[in-house]
Design an enzyme around this catalytic site. Structure first.
Site, PDB file in Angstrom:
ATOM      1  N   ASP A  39      25.943  79.154  50.728  1.00 19.89           N
ATOM      2  CA  ASP A  39      26.888  78.152  50.799  1.00 19.89           C
ATOM      3  C   ASP A  39      26.468  77.233  51.823  1.00 19.89           C
ATOM      4  O   ASP A  39      26.745  76.321  51.576  1.00 19.89           O
ATOM      5  CB  ASP A  39      28.359  78.693  50.998  1.00 19.89           C
ATOM      6  CG  ASP A  39      28.635  79.400  49.787  1.00 19.89           C
ATOM      7  OD1 ASP A  39      28.558  80.672  49.683  1.00 19.89           O
ATOM      8  OD2 ASP A  39      29.310  78.809  48.845  1.00 19.89           O
TER       9      ASP A  39
HETATM   10  O1  MRU Z   1      33.453  81.790  46.643  1.00 16.79           O
HETATM   11  P1  MRU Z   1      32.531  81.540  45.715  1.00 16.79           P
HETATM   12  O2  MRU Z   1      32.382  82.185  44.488  1.00 16.79           O
HETATM   13  O3  MRU Z   1      32.114  79.993  45.495  1.00 16.79           O
HETATM   14  O4  MRU Z   1      30.980  81.997  46.356  1.00 16.79           O
HETATM   15  C1  MRU Z   1      29.835  81.822  45.933  1.00 16.79           C
HETATM   16  C2  MRU Z   1      28.556  82.056  46.702  1.00 16.79           C
HETATM   17  O5  MRU Z   1      28.967  82.764  48.026  1.00 16.79           O
HETATM   18  C3  MRU Z   1      27.153  81.916  46.356  1.00 16.79           C
HETATM   19  O6  MRU Z   1      26.506  82.959  46.687  1.00 16.79           O
HETATM   20  C4  MRU Z   1      26.848  80.558  46.614  1.00 16.79           C
HETATM   21  O7  MRU Z   1      27.790  79.614  46.605  1.00 16.79           O
HETATM   22  C5  MRU Z   1      25.561  80.065  45.827  1.00 16.79           C
HETATM   23  S1  MRU Z   1      25.831  79.647  44.290  1.00 16.79           S
HETATM   24  C6  MRU Z   1      24.322  79.365  43.776  1.00 16.79           C
END
Ligand code: MRU
Length: 386
Positions: A257
């Site tokens: 993220d």
């Molecule tokens: O809470 P989320 O489902 O948005 O978290 C997603 C993640 O942690 C993913 O690993 C990250 O956003 C990368 S998606 C290509």
């Protein structure tokens, strides 16, 4: 469905697959305003760092296409205010902030000299819409590059391979087509390995509390007929310790993220624990992240704001009803309490994995390794942002 698509877009029309209903139902919600985009992101009907940025950018593009700016005074100030609003939808993933910065810069670069007010407004609106569409279009291209760079690096550096020269991997959360415009990042590497016949097996974690692994990644892996197995998060240590020598896990591959300047990486809660386990077992730990997920402004992981979500994500769960015959009835969804409803809950959506536990960061511009000083060499791939 021919292929999994979280986001369907044509100019003036945006539809977002409601991931809360997956894997049992495939329902697309129309998104016509920034408010609807915000709500879709905040409620996690769409999630994943790149998909969040794309939906935010396109939600505003759609409202602009449908005339939202026509009664606003200053077009750039109006666009800024809508983007600033969308920025507040989810705080941890940096892709959204990076997209907003890029979009604001593009609208400021439009040459409106000699144009009357209406023509100037149209030129700015068109530039915004085209730039938002480009973010969407470019994302799949980016992911395909991440997929091939990551697969190539792993095949060269895997601590262990099967007799047929294949690797087994574990991935966490959902980083596939559902988290992006297509192919995926970490799951994109898994896909690329599979496509070239180099994947022996993929394991995916359930990813509590929100179950992106069991609801979404398991679904994507099954959909693509990739040899795969679902485990709970708590089984990873046992998996690493007990797999037979010939088909041991070669790498944990996760998305990001936010990767900050020193390489510390915020990703779905549970990533840090997997990195510690991977190091203990001599397993490679790979972060797959487009350069739009890299934040060179924040020095280290302590500067990352971690989103905390509501207690109900731990104390309740939703799903579809399973009949006495074992068949899932997708038309009947239920919400079930799984804990005492008055217990105190801590629910951080992400954790930070220190750079020292990460072997490489795979981007569309290449694989970033560490220098002799132990720091990732982001300057080499992003000199313009360094
Ligand atoms: O809470 P989320 O489902 O948005 O978290 C997603 C993640 O942690 C993913 O690993 C990250 O956003 C990368 S998606 C290509």
């Amino acid at each position: 469905m021919a292929s999994l698509q979280a986001i369907r877009y044509t100019r003036g029309s945006l539809q977002v697959l409601d991931q809360l209903r997956l894997p049992h139902e495939h329902h697309y919600d129309p998104v016509t305003t920034a408010e609807e985009g915000f709500d879709c992101i905040r409620s996690m009907r769409v999630r994943g760092a790149p998909a969040i940025a794309i939906v935010a950018a396109l939600a505003h593009a759609v409202e602009l296409q449908n005339g939202a700016a026509s009664s606003a005074g200053d077009t750039i100030a109006y666009i800024d205010s809508r983007l600033d609003y969308l920025y507040e939808s989810r705080p941890t993933a940096v892709d959204l902030g990076n997209a907003i910065t890029a979009l604001k810069k593009i609208v400021r670069g439009v040459d409106v000299s000699g144009l009357d007010q209406d023509a100037a407004r149209s030129a700015i609106v068109n530039a915004y819409i085209e730039a938002a569409e480009e973010i969407f279009r470019k994302d799949t291209e980016t992911n395909l590059k991440i997929g091939s760079h990551g697969a190539e690096w792993l095949l060269e550096n895997a601590p262990i391979k099967s007799a047929e020269d294949k690797v087994a991997v574990l991935t966490h959360c959902n980083t596939g087509s559902l988290a992006t415009s297509g192919h995926g990042t970490a799951l994109g590497i898994v896909r690329s390995l599979h496509a070239q016949g180099s994947l022996s097996h993929a394991f995916c974690t359930e990813t509590r509390p929100y179950n992106q692994g069991s609801r979404l990644t398991a679904f994507e892996l099954s959909f693509e007929k990739i040899p795969s197995t679902l485990i709970t998060d708590s089984m990873a240590g046992a998996l690493f310790a007990t797999r037979k020598q010939s088909d041991s896990i070669a790498a944990v591959i996760v998305g990001a993220d936010r990767v900050v300047r020193n390489g510390d990486t915020a990703n779905k809660i549970g990533t840090y624990a997997l990195a510690v386990l991977a190091q203990h077992h001599g397993i490679k730990f790979i972060v797959a992240a487009p350069t739009t997920s890299i934040d060179l402004v924040t020095d280290s992981g302590t500067g990352i704001k971690i989103e905390e979500r509501k207690p109900e994500e731990l104390t309740q769960i939703s799903g579809a009803v399973v009949g006495a015959d074992g068949k899932v009835d997708a038309s009947k969804s239920v919400r079930v309490a799984t804990a005492d409803q008055t217990i105190g809950v801590w629910n951080p959506a992400f954790d930070v994995t220190p750079a020292e536990l990460i072997d490489v960061v795979v981007t569309e511009r290449g694989v970033v390794t560490k220098g002799a000083d132990g720091r990732f060499n982001f300057k080499e791939i992003m000199p313009e942002r360094w």
